[in-house]
Write a protein that holds these residues in place. Sequence first.
Motif, mmCIF file in Angstrom:
data_model
loop_
_atom_site.group_PDB
_atom_site.id
_atom_site.type_symbol
_atom_site.label_atom_id
_atom_site.label_comp_id
_atom_site.label_asym_id
_atom_site.label_seq_id
_atom_site.Cartn_x
_atom_site.Cartn_y
_atom_site.Cartn_z
ATOM 1 N N LEU A 36 0.822 -1.210 0.000
ATOM 2 C CA LEU A 36 0.000 0.000 0.000
ATOM 3 C C LEU A 36 0.853 1.255 0.000
ATOM 4 O O LEU A 36 0.523 2.250 -0.659
ATOM 5 C CB LEU A 36 -0.925 -0.013 1.221
ATOM 6 C CG LEU A 36 -1.890 1.179 1.361
ATOM 7 C CD1 LEU A 36 -2.857 1.223 0.179
ATOM 8 C CD2 LEU A 36 -2.659 1.092 2.677
ATOM 9 N N LEU A 37 1.978 1.223 0.715
ATOM 10 C CA LEU A 37 2.836 2.408 0.794
ATOM 11 C C LEU A 37 3.513 2.726 -0.531
ATOM 12 O O LEU A 37 4.019 3.831 -0.721
ATOM 13 C CB LEU A 37 3.895 2.211 1.883
ATOM 14 C CG LEU A 37 3.368 2.117 3.324
ATOM 15 C CD1 LEU A 37 4.519 1.825 4.277
ATOM 16 C CD2 LEU A 37 2.654 3.401 3.723
ATOM 17 N N ALA A 38 3.538 1.770 -1.444
ATOM 18 C CA ALA A 38 4.144 2.004 -2.753
ATOM 19 C C ALA A 38 3.303 2.946 -3.598
ATOM 20 O O ALA A 38 3.779 3.467 -4.609
ATOM 21 C CB ALA A 38 4.339 0.685 -3.491
ATOM 22 N N ALA A 39 2.065 3.172 -3.176
ATOM 23 C CA ALA A 39 1.179 4.067 -3.929
ATOM 24 C C ALA A 39 1.494 5.533 -3.657
ATOM 25 O O ALA A 39 0.939 6.417 -4.323
ATOM 26 C CB ALA A 39 -0.274 3.765 -3.574
ATOM 27 N N THR A 40 2.383 5.815 -2.702
ATOM 28 C CA THR A 40 2.748 7.191 -2.409
ATOM 29 C C THR A 40 3.597 7.779 -3.531
ATOM 30 O O THR A 40 4.201 7.046 -4.317
ATOM 31 C CB THR A 40 3.528 7.275 -1.082
ATOM 32 O OG1 THR A 40 4.682 6.432 -1.175
ATOM 33 C CG2 THR A 40 2.658 6.825 0.082
ATOM 34 N N GLU A 41 3.638 9.101 -3.587
ATOM 35 C CA GLU A 41 4.440 9.773 -4.614
ATOM 36 C C GLU A 41 5.932 9.570 -4.337
ATOM 37 O O GLU A 41 6.347 9.330 -3.198
ATOM 38 C CB GLU A 41 4.130 11.275 -4.628
ATOM 39 C CG GLU A 41 2.691 11.605 -4.981
ATOM 40 C CD GLU A 41 2.347 11.211 -6.410
ATOM 41 O OE1 GLU A 41 3.263 11.227 -7.254
ATOM 42 O OE2 GLU A 41 1.182 10.893 -6.670
ATOM 43 N N ALA A 95 6.346 -9.832 2.525
ATOM 44 C CA ALA A 95 6.276 -10.320 3.907
ATOM 45 C C ALA A 95 6.436 -9.209 4.933
ATOM 46 O O ALA A 95 6.077 -9.382 6.096
ATOM 47 C CB ALA A 95 7.360 -11.372 4.128
ATOM 48 N N GLY A 96 6.966 -8.083 4.550
ATOM 49 C CA GLY A 96 7.194 -6.981 5.475
ATOM 50 C C GLY A 96 7.961 -5.868 4.786
ATOM 51 O O GLY A 96 8.007 -5.805 3.546
ATOM 52 N N VAL A 97 8.565 -5.001 5.580
ATOM 53 C CA VAL A 97 9.351 -3.890 5.035
ATOM 54 C C VAL A 97 10.710 -3.896 5.730
ATOM 55 O O VAL A 97 10.911 -4.591 6.726
ATOM 56 C CB VAL A 97 8.638 -2.531 5.259
ATOM 57 C CG1 VAL A 97 7.225 -2.574 4.716
ATOM 58 C CG2 VAL A 97 8.616 -2.143 6.741
ATOM 59 N N THR A 98 11.634 -3.115 5.224
ATOM 60 C CA THR A 98 12.915 -2.950 5.893
ATOM 61 C C THR A 98 13.329 -1.487 5.806
ATOM 62 O O THR A 98 12.801 -0.724 4.975
ATOM 63 C CB THR A 98 14.001 -3.866 5.295
ATOM 64 O OG1 THR A 98 15.164 -3.838 6.137
ATOM 65 C CG2 THR A 98 14.413 -3.429 3.893
ATOM 66 N N ILE A 99 14.260 -1.105 6.670
ATOM 67 C CA ILE A 99 14.744 0.280 6.721
ATOM 68 C C ILE A 99 16.262 0.245 6.594
ATOM 69 O O ILE A 99 16.942 -0.447 7.370
ATOM 70 C CB ILE A 99 14.342 0.962 8.040
ATOM 71 C CG1 ILE A 99 12.823 0.876 8.244
ATOM 72 C CG2 ILE A 99 14.788 2.426 8.045
ATOM 73 C CD1 ILE A 99 12.373 1.330 9.630
ATOM 74 N N VAL A 100 16.787 0.970 5.633
ATOM 75 C CA VAL A 100 18.229 0.965 5.363
ATOM 76 C C VAL A 100 18.672 2.362 4.959
ATOM 77 O O VAL A 100 17.846 3.206 4.591
ATOM 78 C CB VAL A 100 18.583 -0.027 4.230
ATOM 79 C CG1 VAL A 100 18.192 -1.447 4.605
ATOM 80 C CG2 VAL A 100 17.909 0.376 2.919
ATOM 81 N N GLY A 132 1.651 -0.844 11.443
ATOM 82 C CA GLY A 132 1.007 -2.126 11.189
ATOM 83 C C GLY A 132 1.832 -3.084 10.370
ATOM 84 O O GLY A 132 1.344 -4.161 9.995
ATOM 85 N N ASP A 133 3.089 -2.731 10.084
ATOM 86 C CA ASP A 133 3.938 -3.567 9.231
ATOM 87 C C ASP A 133 5.043 -4.253 10.021
ATOM 88 O O ASP A 133 5.607 -3.685 10.963
ATOM 89 C CB ASP A 133 4.596 -2.709 8.140
ATOM 90 C CG ASP A 133 3.618 -2.304 7.052
ATOM 91 O OD1 ASP A 133 3.209 -3.182 6.277
ATOM 92 O OD2 ASP A 133 3.283 -1.112 6.994
ATOM 93 N N VAL A 134 5.371 -5.478 9.611
ATOM 94 C CA VAL A 134 6.532 -6.169 10.157
ATOM 95 C C VAL A 134 7.786 -5.553 9.538
ATOM 96 O O VAL A 134 7.872 -5.405 8.315
ATOM 97 C CB VAL A 134 6.475 -7.676 9.844
ATOM 98 C CG1 VAL A 134 7.777 -8.357 10.250
ATOM 99 C CG2 VAL A 134 5.290 -8.323 10.543
ATOM 100 N N ARG A 151 7.643 -6.386 15.326
ATOM 101 C CA ARG A 151 8.788 -7.294 15.272
ATOM 102 C C ARG A 151 8.358 -8.610 14.634
ATOM 103 O O ARG A 151 7.230 -9.090 14.863
ATOM 104 C CB ARG A 151 9.325 -7.595 16.675
ATOM 105 C CG ARG A 151 9.740 -6.386 17.506
ATOM 106 C CD ARG A 151 11.050 -5.768 17.044
ATOM 107 N NE ARG A 151 10.943 -5.046 15.791
ATOM 108 C CZ ARG A 151 10.395 -3.828 15.673
ATOM 109 N NH1 ARG A 151 9.904 -3.216 16.715
ATOM 110 N NH2 ARG A 151 10.342 -3.232 14.504
ATOM 111 N N PRO A 152 9.209 -9.242 13.850
ATOM 112 C CA PRO A 152 8.897 -10.565 13.297
ATOM 113 C C PRO A 152 8.709 -11.572 14.430
ATOM 114 O O PRO A 152 9.328 -11.456 15.488
ATOM 115 C CB PRO A 152 10.131 -10.897 12.453
ATOM 116 C CG PRO A 152 10.802 -9.579 12.204
ATOM 117 C CD PRO A 152 10.526 -8.740 13.410
#
Length: 251
Positions: free
Chosen positions: A83-88, A155-160, A100-102, A122-123
Motif C-alpha cells: 500500500l505504501l508504494a502508492a505514495t508519490e 512479507a514486510g518492510v525494511t529500513i536501510v 502495522g507492518d513487520v 517485530r517478526p
Amino acid sequence: MSEMLRLGYVPGASPGKWARVWRERLPEVRLDLVQVEAAAAVAALEGGEIDAAIARLPVDKARFSAIPLYEEVPVVVVSRDHLLAATEDDETLSPDDLSGDVVFLAEDDVLYQHGTTPPGLRPVAYAADGTIDSGALAPRPATTAEAIAWVATGAGVTIVPMSLARLHHRRDVIYRLLTDGPLAPVGLVWVSDHKTDLIEELIGIVRGRTVNSSRGRSAAPLVATKPHRPAATAKGRRSRPAARTQRGRRP
C-alpha cells in the motif's frame, strides 16, 4: 618496492571522488580500493589488511581515529504491491506509517545497532506446529540484500540507508524517505597508532585541502609572483575579479 595505500570502503560508500584527487596529486603512489563489509572494517584495519577505511561510525575512540564525512538518511523499502508504494516518489513516510507492518532488520543492519528501537512490528517465530513460539527468536535476514529480497515477497518492510537501497535496487521494490529515523554517519577511519604520511595525505584530500595548503609532502613550495592587476575595460574602468566559490565537500 613502490609505495601504496590500501583504502577500504564499506558497501554504499563511494570513494571515487577522493581516489581521483589522489591519482592527480600523487600519481607515483598506488591507491588500492578494497571493499569490506561494514561489520568487518574494524578487524581489517587492526589486522593490517587495509591502511584506512571509509566506514560506518561510530568507532572505538580508544583505538581508532575518525573524521566524519557525511550522514546518510534512512529509507523504507517496500514491495511494489505494498500500500505504501502508492505514495508519490517525493513523499516521505513517518514511523507511524509503519505501525502495522513487520519490519525486518538484517544482521548487518547499520541503523538500529546502537539500541534505537525501530518502528513497526517485530517478526515472530513459529513452532513446528505452526503456532507462535514466544520463547524463540524470529529469524533475521543475514544481509541487507536478503532483507530486501524478503521485502519483495510482501512479507514486510525494511529500513536501510539510502545508498544501500540504491546498491541493492530491484524492480519489484521501491523506497521512500523515513522522517525522524536514525542517520547513518560515514567517516574516514584509521588505527590511531598507525597514522602515516600517506594517511595524512588522504586526510588532506577528504578535508578538501589544496595542494599548497596540504600538510603532507605533496605541498608545492610557494613561489613569489607579481601582484595581479585587473585589465582596463573599454571605458577605462578596471574589471573586478570574479568571486570565488567553494565546492561542497560532501560526496
